[in-house]
Motif scaffolding. Structure first.
Motif, PDB file in Angstrom:
ATOM      1  N   ASP A  98       0.836  -1.214   0.000  1.00 52.87           N
ATOM      2  CA  ASP A  98       0.000   0.000   0.000  1.00 52.87           C
ATOM      3  C   ASP A  98       0.866   1.257   0.000  1.00 52.87           C
ATOM      4  O   ASP A  98       0.534   2.255  -0.672  1.00 52.87           O
ATOM      5  N   GLU A  99       1.982   1.211   0.747  1.00 49.40           N
ATOM      6  CA  GLU A  99       2.893   2.350   0.729  1.00 49.40           C
ATOM      7  C   GLU A  99       3.506   2.540  -0.659  1.00 49.40           C
ATOM      8  O   GLU A  99       3.665   3.676  -1.124  1.00 49.40           O
ATOM      9  N   PHE A 100       3.830   1.436  -1.288  1.00 48.01           N
ATOM     10  CA  PHE A 100       4.420   1.509  -2.630  1.00 48.01           C
ATOM     11  C   PHE A 100       3.425   2.101  -3.629  1.00 48.01           C
ATOM     12  O   PHE A 100       3.772   2.973  -4.432  1.00 48.01           O
ATOM     13  N   VAL A 101       2.185   1.636  -3.580  1.00 46.02           N
ATOM     14  CA  VAL A 101       1.160   2.160  -4.493  1.00 46.02           C
ATOM     15  C   VAL A 101       0.909   3.644  -4.223  1.00 46.02           C
ATOM     16  O   VAL A 101       0.787   4.452  -5.162  1.00 46.02           O
ATOM     17  N   ALA A 102       0.849   4.025  -2.952  1.00 43.37           N
ATOM     18  CA  ALA A 102       0.650   5.444  -2.622  1.00 43.37           C
ATOM     19  C   ALA A 102       1.801   6.294  -3.131  1.00 43.37           C
ATOM     20  O   ALA A 102       1.591   7.420  -3.632  1.00 43.37           O
ATOM     21  N   ALA A 103       3.036   5.769  -3.036  1.00 43.00           N
ATOM     22  CA  ALA A 103       4.191   6.513  -3.546  1.00 43.00           C
ATOM     23  C   ALA A 103       4.142   6.617  -5.069  1.00 43.00           C
ATOM     24  O   ALA A 103       4.481   7.663  -5.644  1.00 43.00           O
TER      25      ALA A 103
END
Length: 572
Positions: A98-103
């Protein structure tokens, strides 16, 4: 299994790493799960403020790491209760994903991101949409969050929208679920704007305006679809457009079903957009493109009648631009608008001949006055008002008016009396009536009392009350002496016998509707003339004007002027 690393992002070591070290971190992460500590470290480089080379290398490494693990990236279910360690790992992995997608979304939306990295980030997002949730758009939240970030962005998103248009908006399922998200977001913005309208200076006003502009930019960027033919739809995801929303079925819907669904969602999305408080410049842009890009693709175009009639009633430039869509609804979809010609008559002002969209308006004006069922008083009112406008518009506008009047006289024989109205006979008839009423007072009848008075009321808004039937086109005779040779020559076309249609043809308004001072000047300098006026004098003139032109005045040259002229001749 290796122990799970901390979820906190390291704050120190990132500044000292170079490209080769970041590449080595990615290779270690892909080679063995014992290097999971590299994952949070690589995430710190995916930011618009990071160096482009480091951000690009991190995106490629993490994308290669997460793609094979898509099936494991899901919230733990009831079947994972007995395997606590595996459940904890999946939860941690999902949080990092989720952090990767948000970034990635932040990188794609930010205006500071390099175009090459933006494209890589977009491709990664769309790949996760394609692989996640069994290839179902309906169950994927990544695309919805992505679109919401685009709409709510404060900075311009033109480059990102152009990428979506060129690479993904051709897919039918991408279109379909984009329409759904745009409709929902437009409703949210509308509700927010209604709440903020009670506050005098709302801080969200600017954000709402930007969101509305981004919504329109996305909707207007879709490549056109020709629904008249049998289109060959291409899907991005495996599931495509499911036959029932929220349910996945193995059978794929037919082409006709997909077309119907697309048109329905397209219609709902645009209706939601048109209900928003559009900024004035965006309002004009919507009206200018509505008849070409929106109305042909709606499931029921007549549903726009309220929006277009409301825009047409505003007046001014907005009414001029709303005329195109309203004309299509009236001629092709059976819309009845009682005061259409009254509003059209009110739009005829000198400023309309200088408007940006005057070409389209004048062509539609000619089309609206083409019907043979048009009452004589309406045809006369439009003809007379155009004739009066010819005295105050620029030369290009006068040429268009002459062409319009030519077509009106040719189409409607009932108004040919305007070419030559015998006012003296009308005055006699009126005076006879006055004399019978005043027979007791032996006052003489003044037959020429009304001569020279035009009965036409230019300021009257209602064409039925303008008294155009009692007037004449004397302004056209004035144009014979117009200062522009192009106008004075063109007015001769009205001297033909327009009662015999076989001898004349209608003029194409499109040939004149885009005229301006520049086009008139360009046409004049291209003309070949037989005689050229020359300034030739048998005797050198000594003054600018002769004394016979100004009785009582004398024009004498001073000695110093003669010396300066001789000095200039000697020097030359």
């Amino acid at each position: 299994m290796a122990s799970l690393p901390s979820s906190k992002k390291p704050k120190t070591k990132t500044k000292t790493l170079n490209l080769e070290q970041v590449r080595r971190l990615g290779e270690q992460l892909l080679s063995s799960r014992s290097h999971l500590n590299n994952l949070p470290l690589l995430l710190t480089f995916i930011s618009p403020s990071s160096p482009s080379s480091l951000a690009l290398e991190s995106v490629i490494s993490l994308q290669s790491f997460f793609v094979p693990l898509i099936s494991e990236i899901k919230p733990p279910g009831n079947d994972d209760v007995g395997e606590e360690a595996d459940s904890v790992f999946k939860t941690w992995l999902k949080d990092r994903f989720d952090e990767f997608v948000a970034a990635l979304v932040e990188m794609a939306v930010s205006s500071q991101t390099d175009d090459a990295i933006r494209e890589v980030a977009l491709d990664a997002i769309m790949e996760f949409v394609k692989l996640g949730k069994d290839g179902s758009f309906q169950a994927s939240s990544i695309y919805n969050k992505f679109l919401k970030n685009i709409v709510n962005a404060i900075s311009p998103v033109d480059s990102l929208v152009n990428l979506l248009e060129s690479k993904y908006f051709n897919y039918a399922d991408v279109r379909y679920f984009t329409y759904i998200t745009m409709e929902k977001m437009a409703k949210v913005i509308n509700e927010t704007d209604i709440e903020d309208s009670t506050k005098p200076d709302s801080e969200n006003k600017y954000r709402n305006d930007m969101a509305i502009r981004h919504l329109y930019a996305i909707l207007s960027s879709f490549p056109p679809l020709d629904f008249s033919k049998e289109p060959n739809y291409e899907m991005w995801t495996e599931q495509g457009i499911s036959s029932k929303e929220g349910k996945q079925t193995s059978s794929k819907p037919s082409t006709s079903v997909i077309t119907k669904k697309l048109k329905l969602k397209f219609t709902k999305a645009w209706l939601a957009i048109l209900k928003l408080p559009l900024p004035l410049d965006l309002y004009k842009e919507v009206l200018a493109t509505l008849h070409e890009n929106v109305i042909p693709n709606l499931s029921n175009p007549a549903i726009l009648c309220d929006f277009l009639t409301r825009s047409y009633d505003i007046g001014g430039v907005i009414s001029v631009m709303a005329l195109s869509g309203l004309f299509i609804l009236m001629t092709k979809h059976g819309l009845e608008y009682a005061n259409f010609y009254e509003k059209l008559y009110a739009l005829l002002t000198p400023s309309v001949f200088l408007a940006k969209h005057r070409a389209v308006f004048l062509q539609l004006l000619d089309s609206c006055l083409k019907s043979s069922y048009l009452p004589a008083y309406l045809a006369a009112a439009f003809t007379k008002k155009l004739s009066r406008l010819s005295l105050s518009v620029q030369p290009a506008g006068a040429i268009i008016i002459i062409a319009l009047i030519h077509n009106l006289l040719r189409r409607h024989p009932s108004i040919h009396f305007l070419v030559h109205q015998d006012i003296e006979e009308d005055a006699k008839q009126d005076n006879i009536g006055e004399a019978t009423n005043e027979s007791e007072s032996n006052k003489p009848i003044k037959n020429k009392e009304k001569l020279g008075i035009d009965q036409f009321n230019y300021d009257e808004k209602d064409p039925a009350k303008s008294n155009a039937m009692r007037s004449s086109l004397f302004e056209i005779d004035t144009l014979r002496h117009h200062y522009s040779p192009a106008v004075s020559r063109f007015v001769a076309s009205l001297e033909n016998d327009l009662t015999v249609k076989s001898k004349t043809t209608e003029m194409r308004i499109s040939d004149f509707s885009s005229g301006s001072y520049a086009t008139v000047f360009r046409d004049e300098i291209r003309r070949r003339i037989k005689q050229v006026p020359l300034a030739f004098y048998r005797v050198t003139p000594t003054s600018l004007f002769s004394e016979s032109d100004f009785p009582g005045w004398t024009f004498e040259s001073r000695p110093e002027d003669e010396k300066s002229v001789k000095r200039q001749r000697v020097e030359s």
